[in-house]
Design an enzyme around this catalytic site. Structure first.
Site, PDB file in Angstrom:
ATOM      1  CD  GLU A  83      -3.447  -2.260   7.201  1.00 24.96           C
ATOM      2  OE1 GLU A  83      -2.393  -2.577   6.654  1.00 24.96           O
ATOM      3  OE2 GLU A  83      -4.015  -1.166   7.027  1.00 24.96           O
ATOM      4  CD  GLU A 133      -2.927   5.538   6.640  1.00 25.38           C
ATOM      5  OE1 GLU A 133      -2.915   5.564   5.396  1.00 25.38           O
ATOM      6  OE2 GLU A 133      -2.003   5.035   7.321  1.00 25.38           O
ATOM      7  CG  ASN A 157      -1.723   1.250   1.362  1.00 22.02           C
ATOM      8  OD1 ASN A 157      -1.773   2.059   0.437  1.00 22.02           O
ATOM      9  ND2 ASN A 157      -2.378   1.429   2.501  1.00 22.02           N
ATOM     10  CB  SER A 197       5.329  -1.598  11.947  1.00 21.65           C
ATOM     11  OG  SER A 197       4.907  -0.276  12.225  1.00 21.65           O
ATOM     12  CE  LYS A 239      -0.140   3.262   4.726  1.00 23.46           C
ATOM     13  NZ  LYS A 239      -0.053   3.341   6.169  1.00 23.46           N
ATOM     14  N   GLY A 291       2.551   2.481  10.815  1.00 20.87           N
ATOM     15  CA  GLY A 291       3.507   3.583  10.687  1.00 20.87           C
ATOM     16  C   GLY A 291       4.191   3.960  11.992  1.00 20.87           C
ATOM     17  CG  HIS A 344      -5.900   1.999   5.087  1.00 17.66           C
ATOM     18  ND1 HIS A 344      -5.438   2.907   6.000  1.00 17.66           N
ATOM     19  CD2 HIS A 344      -4.902   1.100   4.898  1.00 17.66           C
ATOM     20  CE1 HIS A 344      -4.198   2.571   6.348  1.00 17.66           C
ATOM     21  NE2 HIS A 344      -3.848   1.477   5.699  1.00 17.66           N
TER      22      HIS A 344
HETATM   23  P1  13P Z   1       3.049   0.567   7.648  1.00 17.24           P
HETATM   24  O1  13P Z   1       3.589  -0.716   7.090  1.00 17.24           O
HETATM   25  O2  13P Z   1       3.779   1.779   7.162  1.00 17.24           O
HETATM   26  O3  13P Z   1       2.912   0.508   9.134  1.00 17.24           O
HETATM   27  O4  13P Z   1       1.557   0.736   7.078  1.00 17.24           O
HETATM   28  C1  13P Z   1       0.666  -0.309   7.195  1.00 17.24           C
HETATM   29  C2  13P Z   1      -0.545  -0.004   6.399  1.00 17.24           C
HETATM   30  O5  13P Z   1      -1.316   0.869   6.733  1.00 17.24           O
HETATM   31  C3  13P Z   1      -0.768  -0.757   5.161  1.00 17.24           C
HETATM   32  O6  13P Z   1      -2.035  -0.540   4.672  1.00 17.24           O
END
Ligand code: 13P
Length: 249
Positions: A167, A97, A9, A213, A11, A173, A95
């Protein structure tokens, strides 16, 4: 046997030129890799470039989001048909976010899920608890609610191709990964809930990915958990070497 899925992903990172550069480096590194399905979720503007570059390869491309409507006066939105017309095969839905910064609710996600299925796009449905919810002992309850609400009205046979991504928000992150045991248990709760809603056969077929992560260093321990069917990788998927290492965990 569920074929593992390793998904990137990206982003809001990478221009089309950077996406192209990534794929030029990445595709040769995984060219003969067959054990896992490899998925890439670039931004909308990178979709065309990524789809053209991965044509005929073992990498599939999906969108990070979409609107549920067929078309209409929704400035700034992208419809399922638009994504499909580009050649995308998958779509990330719900997601954290999107839920946190863009007000997406389980109800909206459910509408998107139905739209994705209607258009033959494979949904990757994301869910996970916040740190406060985990600390309050509510993880199982939150996952149950996400499953119940997001999967409303979905029929079992349509759901077999689904992918779910667990997640935990506190792990995204932050560099704080769930332990393999925490991930394994959460996946078990999700699968149990899916079995309750859609039947055992469907639940046994759905791939449940872990995200939060994931790095080359911790991928193997996480992916060796029997309930963990793959990974959804953010930060560590932006570099071709690092993502290839995760694919080959
Ligand atoms: P990270 O791997 O940067 O923690 O992000 C995970 C994520 O949100 C994947 O969709």
């Amino acid at each position: 046997m569920r074929k593992p899925v390793i998904a990137a992903n990206w982003k809001m990172y990478k221009t089309p030129a950077q996406a192209q550069e990534f794929l030029q480096a990445f595709l040769p590194l995984v060219a003969n890799h067959k054990r896992d399905e490899i998925l890439l979720f670039p931004s909308y503007v990178d979709l065309s470039v990524a789809i053209a570059a991965t044509k005929g390869s073992n990498v599939s491309v999906g969108a990070q989001n979409m609107h549920y409507a067929e078309e209409g006066a929704y400035t700034g939105e992208i419809s399922p048909s638009m994504i499909k017309a580009l050649g995308a095969t998958h779509v990330l839905l719900g997601h954290s976010e999107r839920r946190e910064y863009f007000g997406e609710t389980d109800e909206i996600i459910n509408k998107k899920l139905h739209a994705a299925l209607h258009h033959g796009l494979t949904p990757v449905l994301c869910m996970g608890e916040t740190l406060e919810e985990r600390d309050a002992g509510k993880t199982e309850e939150v996952l149950l609610r996400h499953c119940q609400e997001a999967l409303k009205g979905v029929v079992p046979h349509a759901a077999e191709s689904f992918i779910i991504a667990y997640e935990p928000i506190w792990a995204i992150g932050t560099g704080k990964t769930a332990t393999p045991e925490i991930a394994g248990l959460a996946h078990f709760h999700i699968r149990t809930q899916v079995a309750h809603l859609l039947g055992r056969q469907t639940a046994d077929r759905i791939r449940i990915l872990y995200g939060g992560s994931v790095k080359p260093e911790n991928a193997c321990a996480l992916l060796n958990q029997p309930e963990v069917d793959g990974a959804l990788v953010g930060g560590a998927s932006l570099d071709p070497q690092s993502f290839a290492k995760i694919v080959k965990y």
